[in-house]
Design a protein around this motif. Sequence first.
Motif, PDB file in Angstrom:
ATOM      1  N   ARG A 175      71.751   8.107 -38.366  1.00 28.93           N
ATOM      2  CA  ARG A 175      71.703   8.336 -36.931  1.00 28.93           C
ATOM      3  C   ARG A 175      71.952   7.007 -36.217  1.00 28.93           C
ATOM      4  NH1 ARG A 175      66.758  10.857 -33.275  1.00 28.93           N
ATOM      5  NH2 ARG A 175      67.696  10.329 -31.251  1.00 28.93           N
ATOM      6  N   TRP A 176      72.975   6.978 -35.398  1.00 31.93           N
ATOM      7  CA  TRP A 176      73.334   5.746 -34.695  1.00 31.93           C
ATOM      8  C   TRP A 176      72.477   5.627 -33.428  1.00 31.93           C
ATOM      9  CZ3 TRP A 176      76.350   1.843 -36.339  1.00 31.93           C
ATOM     10  CH2 TRP A 176      76.720   0.867 -35.409  1.00 31.93           C
ATOM     11  N   ILE A 177      71.812   4.481 -33.268  1.00 26.62           N
ATOM     12  CA  ILE A 177      70.970   4.239 -32.102  1.00 26.62           C
ATOM     13  C   ILE A 177      71.814   3.516 -31.059  1.00 26.62           C
ATOM     14  CG2 ILE A 177      68.836   3.212 -31.247  1.00 26.62           C
ATOM     15  CD1 ILE A 177      68.457   5.484 -33.283  1.00 26.62           C
ATOM     16  N   ASP A 178      72.273   4.280 -30.080  1.00 23.93           N
ATOM     17  CA  ASP A 178      73.116   3.686 -29.045  1.00 23.93           C
ATOM     18  C   ASP A 178      72.254   3.000 -27.984  1.00 23.93           C
ATOM     19  OD1 ASP A 178      72.060   5.708 -27.455  1.00 23.93           O
ATOM     20  OD2 ASP A 178      73.864   6.960 -27.580  1.00 23.93           O
ATOM     21  N   GLY A 179      72.904   2.419 -26.986  1.00 23.31           N
ATOM     22  CA  GLY A 179      72.201   1.644 -25.983  1.00 23.31           C
ATOM     23  C   GLY A 179      71.177   2.451 -25.209  1.00 23.31           C
ATOM     24  N   ALA A 180      71.538   3.673 -24.820  1.00 23.30           N
ATOM     25  CA  ALA A 180      70.630   4.496 -24.013  1.00 23.30           C
ATOM     26  C   ALA A 180      69.389   4.882 -24.804  1.00 23.30           C
ATOM     27  CB  ALA A 180      71.360   5.741 -23.525  1.00 23.30           C
ATOM     28  N   THR A 181      69.586   5.301 -26.052  1.00 22.13           N
ATOM     29  CA  THR A 181      68.439   5.674 -26.886  1.00 22.13           C
ATOM     30  C   THR A 181      67.583   4.465 -27.216  1.00 22.13           C
ATOM     31  OG1 THR A 181      69.692   7.498 -27.861  1.00 22.13           O
ATOM     32  CG2 THR A 181      67.754   6.743 -29.062  1.00 22.13           C
ATOM     33  N   GLY A 182      68.240   3.373 -27.545  1.00 19.52           N
ATOM     34  CA  GLY A 182      67.498   2.162 -27.904  1.00 19.52           C
ATOM     35  C   GLY A 182      66.685   1.594 -26.767  1.00 19.52           C
ATOM     36  N   ALA A 183      67.080   1.881 -25.521  1.00 22.15           N
ATOM     37  CA  ALA A 183      66.397   1.310 -24.364  1.00 22.15           C
ATOM     38  C   ALA A 183      65.153   2.084 -23.948  1.00 22.15           C
ATOM     39  CB  ALA A 183      67.362   1.243 -23.181  1.00 22.15           C
ATOM     40  N   VAL A 184      64.896   3.233 -24.564  1.00 23.74           N
ATOM     41  CA  VAL A 184      63.708   4.015 -24.207  1.00 23.74           C
ATOM     42  C   VAL A 184      62.443   3.218 -24.550  1.00 23.74           C
ATOM     43  CG1 VAL A 184      62.361   6.080 -24.751  1.00 23.74           C
ATOM     44  CG2 VAL A 184      64.849   6.233 -24.485  1.00 23.74           C
ATOM     45  N   ARG A 185      61.598   3.006 -23.556  1.00 22.13           N
ATOM     46  CA  ARG A 185      60.371   2.243 -23.773  1.00 22.13           C
ATOM     47  C   ARG A 185      59.231   3.173 -24.187  1.00 22.13           C
ATOM     48  NH1 ARG A 185      59.483  -2.824 -23.214  1.00 22.13           N
ATOM     49  NH2 ARG A 185      61.517  -3.003 -22.195  1.00 22.13           N
ATOM     50  N   VAL A 186      58.560   2.831 -25.276  1.00 23.04           N
ATOM     51  CA  VAL A 186      57.488   3.659 -25.819  1.00 23.04           C
ATOM     52  C   VAL A 186      56.182   3.257 -25.142  1.00 23.04           C
ATOM     53  CG1 VAL A 186      56.336   4.442 -27.911  1.00 23.04           C
ATOM     54  CG2 VAL A 186      58.763   3.831 -27.983  1.00 23.04           C
ATOM     55  N   THR A 187      55.857   3.930 -24.078  1.00 23.96           N
ATOM     56  CA  THR A 187      54.732   3.553 -23.229  1.00 23.96           C
ATOM     57  C   THR A 187      53.383   3.794 -23.908  1.00 23.96           C
ATOM     58  OG1 THR A 187      54.863   5.746 -22.222  1.00 23.96           O
ATOM     59  CG2 THR A 187      55.985   3.956 -21.089  1.00 23.96           C
ATOM     60  N   GLY A 188      52.414   2.961 -23.526  1.00 28.82           N
ATOM     61  CA  GLY A 188      51.051   3.128 -24.022  1.00 28.82           C
ATOM     62  C   GLY A 188      50.814   2.607 -25.421  1.00 28.82           C
ATOM     63  N   LEU A 189      51.857   2.087 -26.073  1.00 29.18           N
ATOM     64  CA  LEU A 189      51.745   1.608 -27.455  1.00 29.18           C
ATOM     65  C   LEU A 189      51.976   0.103 -27.470  1.00 29.18           C
ATOM     66  CD1 LEU A 189      51.463   2.377 -30.495  1.00 29.18           C
ATOM     67  CD2 LEU A 189      53.957   2.586 -30.538  1.00 29.18           C
ATOM     68  N   GLY A 190      50.897  -0.665 -27.510  1.00 29.22           N
ATOM     69  CA  GLY A 190      51.022  -2.115 -27.537  1.00 29.22           C
ATOM     70  C   GLY A 190      51.338  -2.615 -28.931  1.00 29.22           C
TER      71      GLY A 190
END
Length: 411
Positions: free
Chosen positions: A375-390
């Motif tokens: 699965r290729w992680i493109d720019g849009a997918t890679g930029a998703v910020r995983v909130t609440g997880l430090g």
Amino acid sequence: MANIKTLTPEAGRIDAAGLRAYDADRLARCAVDRAEPWWRRTACAEALTGRVPQARLGALLACVRDTGDTGTVRKALLGVLSDRAELLPWLRHEDRRREEAYGMPEAVLRARGALGDLTAAAELATLAFSHWWTRRAVGDAGLDALVERYGAEAVLAELAGGRPEDRATAVRLRDRAGGDVIDALADPDPAVAHLAQSLLTCPDRVRAYLAGAPTPDAALWAAYALHRLTGDAAQTRAVYESLGRPRVEVEGLDEELRRAIVHEYGPECEKQSDPRWRIEALCTESPLPPDEERQLADEERRLARATAALTAAGLMPRPPLSCGEAHRQGGGTYHVIGYGEGGRSEVLISTLGPFAGNHEDDPAARAALEAAGFRWIDGATGAVRVTGLGVYYFGAREPLDVSTLLFYWQD
């Protein structure tokens, strides 16, 4: 016959025991001598603990106050002289807040605590709440000194601002006095609740609290504490199910990515993280093989498949390197495969699953790897910020984006 230079021939070769038995007056003279290297001066300063020569006291105090001198030496001397009340006005001066020498602000606060300066309580509480254990140790030591001198109530009266670090200090002091801190599982700040659960020791007490937990978060922290104390996974899953499988929803984060990320980072996430990530990691199935040997075999097969796909596409791949090898230090969650003329281009292969990507979003590499099941992680997918997880990352502990988490490196 031993002398200071034979006892400290070079940095890293210090005879500390020999220095502690050496003449204190000569040690003091060396400690303030700028012609000597900082590491020798520091060793001499530390060896003066408990035996500062009165005749050299003025010079030693002057060195501590000299902001133009080496911070490491000043810090060591301040530790030795932290019982000198004449330092307190200087320690409390607003200029101390602007000290730039590494570790000096913390040493100043510790000395203020040792000297009984109650006005330092709030800043010491901030240190004690730090992510860095060295700062926490300084904060705890300073607060302990204040408590020993004035009692816990007097210290807590200085911490009436309602900050999370104030509440965390109250939790620690109550626990040290033998009090029950379980009510702090309902604290609105996750780091305070995390501290409270870490101090709990009685599973039955936690179970009783869980039955009437005032908030869903408090129930999650109680379940987390129970799992830590008992290792009872079925019990943890029962709580998780009873609460409706709570989780932090992240727009753009699909289930495949979520499983990979939560099982890599959820169990050991930073203390300020939402407890839902921790419980989800404990109660859902990991996408990775259950043991290290099978995980390594899985990674090897994945890398072989990626190399074969790039070769078939005429992209001339080089042998894979772990991210630590590629950076020549550290480690993380991906391998690097150089390809193309001279290996100047690179593709990243995650160890967390069949995920690949590169900084150029190269269509040729993407087509080859997608055809091979990646699965290729493109720019849009890679930029998703995983909130609440430090997650710790180069000194910070904030939520990271998908790309950084899948292709994580730390030196």
